[in-house]
Design a protein around this motif. Structure first.
Motif, short mmCIF file in Angstrom:
data_model
loop_
_atom_site.label_atom_id
_atom_site.label_comp_id
_atom_site.label_asym_id
_atom_site.label_seq_id
_atom_site.Cartn_x
_atom_site.Cartn_y
_atom_site.Cartn_z
N TYR A 130 0.83 -1.20 0.00
CA TYR A 130 0.00 0.00 0.00
C TYR A 130 0.87 1.25 0.00
N GLY A 131 0.36 2.31 -0.65
CA GLY A 131 1.09 3.57 -0.66
C GLY A 131 0.66 4.46 -1.80
N ASN A 132 1.38 5.56 -1.99
CA ASN A 132 1.09 6.50 -3.08
C ASN A 132 1.35 5.80 -4.42
N PRO A 133 0.45 6.00 -5.41
CA PRO A 133 0.64 5.37 -6.73
C PRO A 133 2.04 5.60 -7.31
N ILE A 134 2.60 6.79 -7.09
CA ILE A 134 3.93 7.11 -7.63
C ILE A 134 4.98 6.13 -7.11
N ASP A 135 4.78 5.68 -5.87
CA ASP A 135 5.77 4.80 -5.23
C ASP A 135 5.48 3.32 -5.44
N VAL A 136 4.20 2.95 -5.47
CA VAL A 136 3.90 1.50 -5.40
C VAL A 136 3.39 0.88 -6.70
N LEU A 137 2.89 1.69 -7.63
CA LEU A 137 2.29 1.13 -8.85
C LEU A 137 3.37 0.85 -9.89
N LYS A 138 3.48 -0.40 -10.32
CA LYS A 138 4.53 -0.81 -11.27
C LYS A 138 3.92 -1.54 -12.46
N LEU A 139 4.50 -1.29 -13.64
CA LEU A 139 4.08 -2.01 -14.84
C LEU A 139 4.82 -3.35 -14.90
N ASP A 140 4.04 -4.44 -14.88
CA ASP A 140 4.61 -5.79 -14.94
C ASP A 140 4.22 -6.39 -16.29
N SER A 141 5.22 -6.79 -17.07
CA SER A 141 4.96 -7.32 -18.42
C SER A 141 4.80 -8.84 -18.44
N ASN A 142 4.80 -9.45 -17.26
CA ASN A 142 4.83 -10.91 -17.20
C ASN A 142 3.76 -11.46 -16.25
N VAL A 143 2.56 -10.86 -16.30
CA VAL A 143 1.47 -11.25 -15.39
C VAL A 143 0.68 -12.40 -16.02
N THR A 144 0.39 -13.42 -15.23
CA THR A 144 -0.41 -14.54 -15.72
C THR A 144 -1.85 -14.09 -15.92
N LEU A 145 -2.46 -14.49 -17.03
CA LEU A 145 -3.86 -14.12 -17.30
C LEU A 145 -4.78 -14.68 -16.22
N PRO A 146 -5.85 -13.94 -15.88
CA PRO A 146 -6.78 -14.47 -14.89
C PRO A 146 -7.53 -15.69 -15.43
N GLU A 147 -7.84 -16.59 -14.54
CA GLU A 147 -8.63 -17.76 -14.93
C GLU A 147 -10.08 -17.31 -15.16
N VAL A 148 -10.72 -17.85 -16.19
CA VAL A 148 -12.11 -17.46 -16.50
C VAL A 148 -13.04 -18.50 -15.89
N LYS A 149 -13.83 -18.05 -14.87
CA LYS A 149 -14.78 -18.96 -14.23
C LYS A 149 -16.00 -19.13 -15.12
N GLU A 150 -16.87 -20.09 -14.76
CA GLU A 150 -17.99 -20.44 -15.67
C GLU A 150 -18.98 -19.30 -15.89
N ASP A 151 -19.07 -18.36 -14.90
CA ASP A 151 -20.02 -17.23 -15.06
C ASP A 151 -19.31 -15.97 -15.54
#
Length: 293
Positions: free
Chosen positions: A21-42
């Motif tokens: 947690y913190g200020n977006p300037i400090d904590v928000l990072k662009l990650d190019s290697n994130v696993t796609l979310p699993e798609v549930k049945e609904d």
């Protein structure tokens, strides 16, 4: 825009993530290697085209409701507009290629998802989405869900109805701009007063306010007449795709319009700058991130 075929959906993608947690300037990072979310049945998998920012995103990132938050790390963002690229086995309403928009968190503060919309792909329950109104761009459609659903639910909760009058505090913000329009065109208000700073008074009038009050110069408590409802335009209600569907005719006819901040859209690479601007609390209308690669 054409949806990518299921075969071309990658297993990893880019997303804006924070692990503390913190200020977006400090904590928000662009990650190019994130696993796609699993798609549930609904759920459907959406190729995100545009996403909009809300004050609740910043408050969440700062840890204001960590007691009810989902576990870190978190992909930021609530509002989305994009194209369905995959559908769960129980989904009836949407098919691949449909253009949709919505707020992917059913409740803004109670265990919102760890997987948000500031990413190339996101998974959303079909009940939280609606088809994108045909006359709106993806930027406009992404700007609407949380703000317009909050505005609509708030007016319903106050039992607002035709012939009543309303005072909207903070009329130029993301929620306030929709309260003015919905009160006028959907609920049939008899009189609308709204507050803003000096430079935004003309916007309030253009949206349908009968009385635009400059809060830097006059006190709304001194109004000569009393209005039926006072609405303080602060977000935090539930998300429902059905509200977007109900409002679609007003959006398609142009009676109710998205209000996009003049500095928008911010490109995906400038998402941190978009949050910094939102956090000045001076933004008129909605701050939108687009295009998302």
């Amino acid at each position: 825009m054409a949806a990518p075929s299921t075969a071309s959906i990658p297993s990893k993608h880019k997303a804006w993530v924070y692990s503390e947690y913190g200020n977006p300037i400090d904590v928000l990072k662009l990650d190019s290697n994130v696993t796609l979310p699993e798609v549930k049945e609904d759920q459907v998998l959406v190729k995100v085209v545009a996403a909009s920012l809300n004050p609740v995103n910043s408050k969440r990132m700062l840890g204001y409701f960590k007691e009810t938050d989902s576990p870190l790390p978190i992909v930021a963002g609530y509002d989305v507009a994009g194209v369905v690229v995959k559908v769960g086995s129980q989904v009836k309403k949407f098919k691949e290629g449909d253009e949709v928009h919505g707020d992917l968190n059913e409740k803004a503060l109670d265990h919102p998802k760890s997987y948000g919309t500031l990413a190339e792909y996101t998974a959303v329950e079909e009940r939280l989405l609606a088809l994108k109104p045909k006359n709106l761009s993806f930027v406009e459609a992404a700007s609407l869900p949380l703000a317009i659903e909050t505005a609509y639910e708030g007016l319903e909760r106050t039992e607002f109805s035709a012939g009543k009058s309303i005072l909207v505090l903070g009329g130029a913000g993301g929620v306030g701009t929709h309260i003015i329009q919905l009160a006028k065109h959907v609920f049939g208000a008899s009189k609308i007063a709204a507050t803003s700073s000096t430079g935004k008074l003309e916007l309030l009038k253009s949206l349908g306010a009968d009385l635009a009050i400059d809060y830097t110069k006059e006190n709304f408590e001194d109004l000569p007449e009393k209005l039926d409802v006072v609405y303080d335009a602060v977000a935090g209600t539930a998300s429902k795709g059905s509200i977007l569907e109900k409002l679609e005719p007003y959006l398609e006819s142009g009676k109710v319009k998205p209000v996009i901040n003049p500095k928008s859209p911010f490109p995906f690479s400038k998402t941190v700058e978009a949050f910094s601007y939102l956090n000045t609390n001076r933004a008129t209308g909605k701050v939108v991130v687009y295009p998302i690669p």
